[in-house]
Design a protein around this motif. Structure first.
Motif, short mmCIF file in Angstrom:
data_model
loop_
_atom_site.label_atom_id
_atom_site.label_comp_id
_atom_site.label_asym_id
_atom_site.label_seq_id
_atom_site.Cartn_x
_atom_site.Cartn_y
_atom_site.Cartn_z
N VAL A 141 0.88 -1.17 0.00
CA VAL A 141 0.00 0.00 0.00
C VAL A 141 0.91 1.21 0.00
N LEU A 161 -1.52 -1.30 -4.04
CA LEU A 161 -2.63 -0.37 -3.87
C LEU A 161 -2.02 1.03 -3.73
N ILE A 199 -2.35 5.08 -3.48
CA ILE A 199 -3.29 6.10 -3.04
C ILE A 199 -2.78 7.47 -3.46
N VAL A 253 -8.64 -0.39 1.99
CA VAL A 253 -7.29 -0.69 2.46
C VAL A 253 -7.32 -1.87 3.42
N THR A 293 1.30 -7.55 3.93
CA THR A 293 1.33 -6.29 3.21
C THR A 293 2.27 -5.31 3.90
N LEU A 302 3.10 -1.15 4.24
CA LEU A 302 2.52 0.19 4.05
C LEU A 302 3.67 1.19 3.93
N LEU A 323 -3.77 5.74 8.91
CA LEU A 323 -3.51 4.39 8.41
C LEU A 323 -2.36 3.71 9.17
N HIS A 366 -3.11 0.23 11.14
CA HIS A 366 -2.43 -0.99 10.68
C HIS A 366 -1.04 -1.07 11.29
#
Length: 375
Positions: free
Chosen positions: A4, A34, A36, A103, A112, A114, A126, A130
């Motif tokens: 992410v 992903l 953003i 997310v 994952t 970040l 976020l 997470h």
């Protein structure tokens, strides 16, 4: 491992460090990303409208960059332009519900990482939500220096909170490395680099016509117009070619040997750089540029060009390197042309520079997976 990535620039912009990080991640790990897009993190200004219009002039061509990859999903946060005002996070959180859920669903599928490319209230939320996954802050600019007043203070505070809540911190320049030296975890230096894969063969001969001192990039309030004008006057037999959008107009009429060329897609800019005799990086020395490691330095050198630069940011540490000339307002600018003519790098030198300063080499050296996962 999936990724992410909260980017400081839109996916549909020309390829920069964030794009190259994501492409490297996917190539090395072959998993989903992903992405953003950014949203406004300061109060809007009238000058923003001009920047939007200028970007749109070239963005249509840049949008052709692959964006529909099966491994890539791009999300665009909805927000009101109220950050960093009091309560902005709580208000915009209502608009981020759908994004947050996407997310969370993405993260729940498999392991994952970040990565935050720019401090924001969304990024902070976020990282807290997470906290059980690897979290990386890639500090690639002194973002607070781009703002003023309350916005600058709020950005600095938000950045410090994010830095304290990640498991790995990358710094793109020595100044940023020093700024976060007391942070836990300790920062890791990861300079900028260049997309060597899109460059012409290292053996392509440089242009042999009229000498060209060239610059490619944005001309804004960090651009030292008086120095560039002095450079052009001191070298009337050269062309000083400036390629890019102009947000900060010159303070005086320009000498006839200064050419202004509109912004263009990156492949066209690379072609024009092949006609340069030397690459210019004429930035002012101030808080805004103190943390900058200019990507154009790597592009110039990877094309076999000598570099003429002021002593700002990371360039202040490169004055002794072969092919780099550091100038200021007291420099004898008439002698630069001979220095440029004398610089004739060996083919092997150019190839080695490319090998050592590609984005893949840069991020491979970081050992992201090992460091982030071990923290």
């Amino acid at each position: 491992m999936q990724l992410v990535y909260l980017s400081p620039v839109p996916w549909a912009s020309f390829a920069q460090r964030p794009h190259k990080f994501v492409e490297w991640f996917q190539a090395r790990h072959g998993d989903r990303v992903l992405w953003i897009d950014p949203y406004p993190t300061r109060f809007p200004e009238l000058s923003d409208l001009r920047r939007i219009v200028s970007r749109s002039a070239i963005q249509g061509k840049e949008d052709a960059k692959p964006g529909a990859n099966a491994w890539l999903t791009v999300l665009k946060p909805r927000s009101l332009p109220i950050e960093p005002g009091p309560g902005s996070g709580a208000i915009n959180r209502l608009l981020w519900t759908e994004l947050m859920n996407k997310v969370a669903s993405f993260v729940s599928v498999k392991e994952t990482c970040l990565v935050i490319g720019k401090p924001s209230e969304l990024a902070l939320q976020l990282t807290k939500r997470h906290f059980d996954i690897p979290r990386v802050y890639d500090a690639m600019d002194d973002f607070a220096a781009f703002y003023g007043g309350f916005s600058s203070w709020a950005m600095r505070r938000r950045e410090d909170r994010i830095a304290a809540n990640v498991s790995m911190l990358l710094a793109s320049s020595t100044a940023l490395l020093e700024r976060f030296s007391g942070n836990v975890p300790k920062p890791v230096l990861a300079h900028n680099a260049c997309a060597t894969e899109v460059l012409p063969d290292a053996g392509v001969a440089r242009y042999s016509g009229k000498p060209v001192f060239g610059y490619v990039g944005t001309i804004a309030n960090w651009f030292d117009w008086p120095l560039v004008i002095r450079l052009a006057i001191a070298n009337p037999e050269t062309v000083v070619r400036l390629i890019g959008p102009v947000y900060s107009p010159p303070p005086a009429p320009l000498p006839k040997n200064i050419e202004l060329v509109p912004a263009c897609p990156h492949p066209e800019a690379i072609e024009m750089m092949q006609n340069f005799s030397a690459g210019l990086i004429p930035f002012k020395i101030n808080a805004l540029t103190s943390s900058v490691d200019p990507i154009k330095y790597y592009e110039y050198r990877a094309l076999g060009l000598p570099v003429i630069s002021t002593s700002f940011g990371e360039m202040a540490l490169r004055g002794n390197l072969h092919g780099v000339s550091i100038i200021n307002h007291a420099t004898d600018l008439q002698g630069l042309l001979q220095l440029v003519k004398d610089y004739q790098p060996e083919l092997e030198e150019i190839r080695n520079f490319r090998s050592e300063n590609s984005w893949y080499a840069r991020f491979d050296a970081v050992n992201l997976f090992g460091n982030a996962l071990a923290s």
